[in-house]
Write a protein that holds these residues in place. Structure first.
Motif, mmCIF file in Angstrom:
data_model
loop_
_atom_site.group_PDB
_atom_site.id
_atom_site.type_symbol
_atom_site.label_atom_id
_atom_site.label_comp_id
_atom_site.label_asym_id
_atom_site.label_seq_id
_atom_site.Cartn_x
_atom_site.Cartn_y
_atom_site.Cartn_z
ATOM 1 N N ASP A 1 5.429 4.833 7.964
ATOM 2 C CA ASP A 1 6.594 4.466 9.498
ATOM 3 C C ASP A 1 7.956 3.897 8.402
ATOM 4 O O ASP A 1 8.729 3.622 9.153
ATOM 5 C CB ASP A 1 6.244 3.610 10.750
ATOM 6 N N GLU A 2 7.014 1.940 7.789
ATOM 7 C CA GLU A 2 8.013 1.474 7.383
ATOM 8 C C GLU A 2 8.181 1.762 6.616
ATOM 9 O O GLU A 2 9.781 1.536 5.835
ATOM 10 C CB GLU A 2 6.938 -0.200 6.956
ATOM 11 N N LEU A 3 8.324 2.578 5.650
ATOM 12 C CA LEU A 3 9.221 3.152 4.055
ATOM 13 C C LEU A 3 10.026 3.644 4.900
ATOM 14 O O LEU A 3 10.721 3.677 4.530
ATOM 15 C CB LEU A 3 7.629 3.550 3.686
ATOM 16 N N TRP A 4 10.118 4.642 5.572
ATOM 17 C CA TRP A 4 10.705 5.473 6.501
ATOM 18 C C TRP A 4 11.686 4.648 7.014
ATOM 19 O O TRP A 4 12.990 5.166 6.521
ATOM 20 C CB TRP A 4 10.087 6.775 7.636
ATOM 21 N N HIS A 5 11.904 3.437 7.684
ATOM 22 C CA HIS A 5 12.312 2.755 8.339
ATOM 23 C C HIS A 5 13.114 2.131 7.009
ATOM 24 O O HIS A 5 14.413 2.063 7.032
ATOM 25 C CB HIS A 5 11.767 1.726 9.012
ATOM 26 N N HIS A 6 13.199 1.626 6.163
ATOM 27 C CA HIS A 6 13.758 1.023 4.939
ATOM 28 C C HIS A 6 14.805 2.472 4.478
ATOM 29 O O HIS A 6 15.763 1.948 3.659
ATOM 30 C CB HIS A 6 12.577 1.147 3.590
ATOM 31 N N LEU A 7 13.853 3.880 4.517
ATOM 32 C CA LEU A 7 14.686 4.679 3.386
ATOM 33 C C LEU A 7 16.137 4.971 4.408
ATOM 34 O O LEU A 7 16.866 5.000 3.654
ATOM 35 C CB LEU A 7 13.889 5.448 3.507
ATOM 36 N N MET A 8 16.405 4.833 5.860
ATOM 37 C CA MET A 8 16.966 5.037 6.616
ATOM 38 C C MET A 8 18.282 4.218 6.573
ATOM 39 O O MET A 8 19.318 4.260 6.857
ATOM 40 C CB MET A 8 16.317 5.811 8.495
ATOM 41 N N GLU A 9 17.078 2.734 6.322
ATOM 42 C CA GLU A 9 18.064 1.461 5.819
ATOM 43 C C GLU A 9 19.292 1.905 5.479
ATOM 44 O O GLU A 9 20.747 1.632 4.852
ATOM 45 C CB GLU A 9 17.370 0.459 6.527
ATOM 46 N N THR A 10 18.971 2.518 3.756
ATOM 47 C CA THR A 10 19.449 2.495 2.198
ATOM 48 C C THR A 10 21.005 3.356 2.945
ATOM 49 O O THR A 10 21.293 3.711 2.972
ATOM 50 C CB THR A 10 19.121 3.404 1.288
ATOM 51 N N PRO B 1 0.793 -1.747 0.080
ATOM 52 C CA PRO B 1 0.087 0.395 0.043
ATOM 53 C C PRO B 1 1.233 1.158 -0.040
ATOM 54 O O PRO B 1 0.096 2.563 -0.324
ATOM 55 C CB PRO B 1 -0.326 -0.117 1.274
ATOM 56 N N THR B 2 2.155 0.991 0.499
ATOM 57 C CA THR B 2 3.091 1.964 0.172
ATOM 58 C C THR B 2 4.357 2.321 -0.115
ATOM 59 O O THR B 2 4.844 1.215 0.015
ATOM 60 C CB THR B 2 3.534 2.627 2.050
ATOM 61 N N MET C 1 18.401 4.719 -9.192
ATOM 62 C CA MET C 1 16.765 5.060 -8.406
ATOM 63 C C MET C 1 16.233 3.604 -8.699
ATOM 64 O O MET C 1 17.113 2.508 -8.924
ATOM 65 C CB MET C 1 16.357 6.028 -9.509
ATOM 66 N N ALA C 2 15.752 3.734 -7.295
ATOM 67 C CA ALA C 2 14.419 2.310 -6.967
ATOM 68 C C ALA C 2 13.636 3.013 -5.768
ATOM 69 O O ALA C 2 13.261 3.717 -5.905
ATOM 70 C CB ALA C 2 15.796 1.778 -5.716
ATOM 71 N N TRP C 3 12.372 1.760 -6.609
ATOM 72 C CA TRP C 3 11.434 2.397 -5.556
ATOM 73 C C TRP C 3 11.088 1.363 -4.015
ATOM 74 O O TRP C 3 11.259 -0.486 -4.241
ATOM 75 C CB TRP C 3 9.881 1.342 -6.917
ATOM 76 N N ILE C 4 10.563 1.821 -3.249
ATOM 77 C CA ILE C 4 10.368 1.332 -1.962
ATOM 78 C C ILE C 4 9.497 0.655 -1.493
ATOM 79 O O ILE C 4 8.728 1.802 -1.488
ATOM 80 C CB ILE C 4 11.923 1.925 -1.276
ATOM 81 N N GLU C 5 9.030 -0.447 -1.501
ATOM 82 C CA GLU C 5 7.434 -0.246 -0.943
ATOM 83 C C GLU C 5 7.763 -1.129 0.442
ATOM 84 O O GLU C 5 9.082 -1.206 1.407
ATOM 85 C CB GLU C 5 7.226 -1.683 -1.778
ATOM 86 N N ALA C 6 6.533 -0.751 1.159
ATOM 87 C CA ALA C 6 6.614 -0.807 2.746
ATOM 88 C C ALA C 6 5.110 -1.314 2.269
ATOM 89 O O ALA C 6 3.963 -0.830 2.200
ATOM 90 C CB ALA C 6 6.855 0.360 3.425
ATOM 91 N N ASP C 7 4.551 -1.679 4.043
ATOM 92 C CA ASP C 7 3.151 -1.590 4.584
ATOM 93 C C ASP C 7 2.162 -0.681 5.060
ATOM 94 O O ASP C 7 0.903 -0.268 5.041
ATOM 95 C CB ASP C 7 2.710 -2.851 5.261
ATOM 96 N N ASN C 8 3.456 0.813 5.285
ATOM 97 C CA ASN C 8 3.185 1.844 5.752
ATOM 98 C C ASN C 8 3.946 2.967 5.616
ATOM 99 O O ASN C 8 4.786 2.231 5.346
ATOM 100 C CB ASN C 8 2.452 2.188 7.297
#
Length: 151
Positions: free
Chosen positions: A138-147, A91-92, A129-136
């Motif tokens: 907060d999870e998307l932000w966590h993945h962004l920080m991980e990268t 969804p995100t 460039m990359a498409w990052i997917e997440a369930d919400n």
């Protein structure tokens, strides 16, 4: 799936209020992988796939003729990566642009992250460039920080 030298991303700046109209024009294009309305400097990102550069050239030439289009910037893909997932599976999601100290570092990391649906080396203004997917969000932000923390 990995590929080399056969696709491009077009970043399209539209006249005010016409981004969705431009986005809709891509729905039936033969060489279109996907198109997204985005925020920021550009309003639409379109991803083309073709067996030759002339086809991509012709697609960009057509887009530049549209009255709704103010500017385009094309990024040819040197190499790309796509999982079996699709952008709508979660969804995100968000497009993320990377600058690298050494070209192609990011492409070595992408396969280890199962939350990246696709990625592409696009040397130029950005390197990847990359498409990052997440369930919400907060999870998307966590993945962004991980990268970000992976350098």
């Amino acid at each position: 799936m990995n590929w080399k030298n056969r696709s491009a991303y077009a970043f399209i700046k539209t006249r005010q209020g016409t981004a969705e109209q431009v986005w809709q024009r891509f729905h039936n294009w033969k060489n279109m992988i996907g198109a997204w309305v985005v925020t920021g400097e550009y309003d639409v990102i379109a991803w083309f796939d073709a067996k030759d550069w002339d086809t991509i050239h012709d697609c960009i030439a057509t887009i530049k003729q549209w009255d709704e289009v103010e500017d385009t910037k094309t990024h040819m893909v040197h190499n790309g990566y796509k999982t079996g997932n699709w952008w709508w599976d979660k969804p995100t999601g968000a497009w993320v642009m990377f600058k690298e100290d050494r070209l192609d570092e990011t492409s070595q990391h992408v396969p280890q992250w199962d939350w990246i649906t696709s990625g592409a080396s696009i040397p130029g203004d950005w390197d990847y460039m990359a498409w990052i997917e997440a369930d919400n969000w907060d999870e998307l932000w966590h993945h962004l920080m991980e990268t970000k923390h992976s350098n």
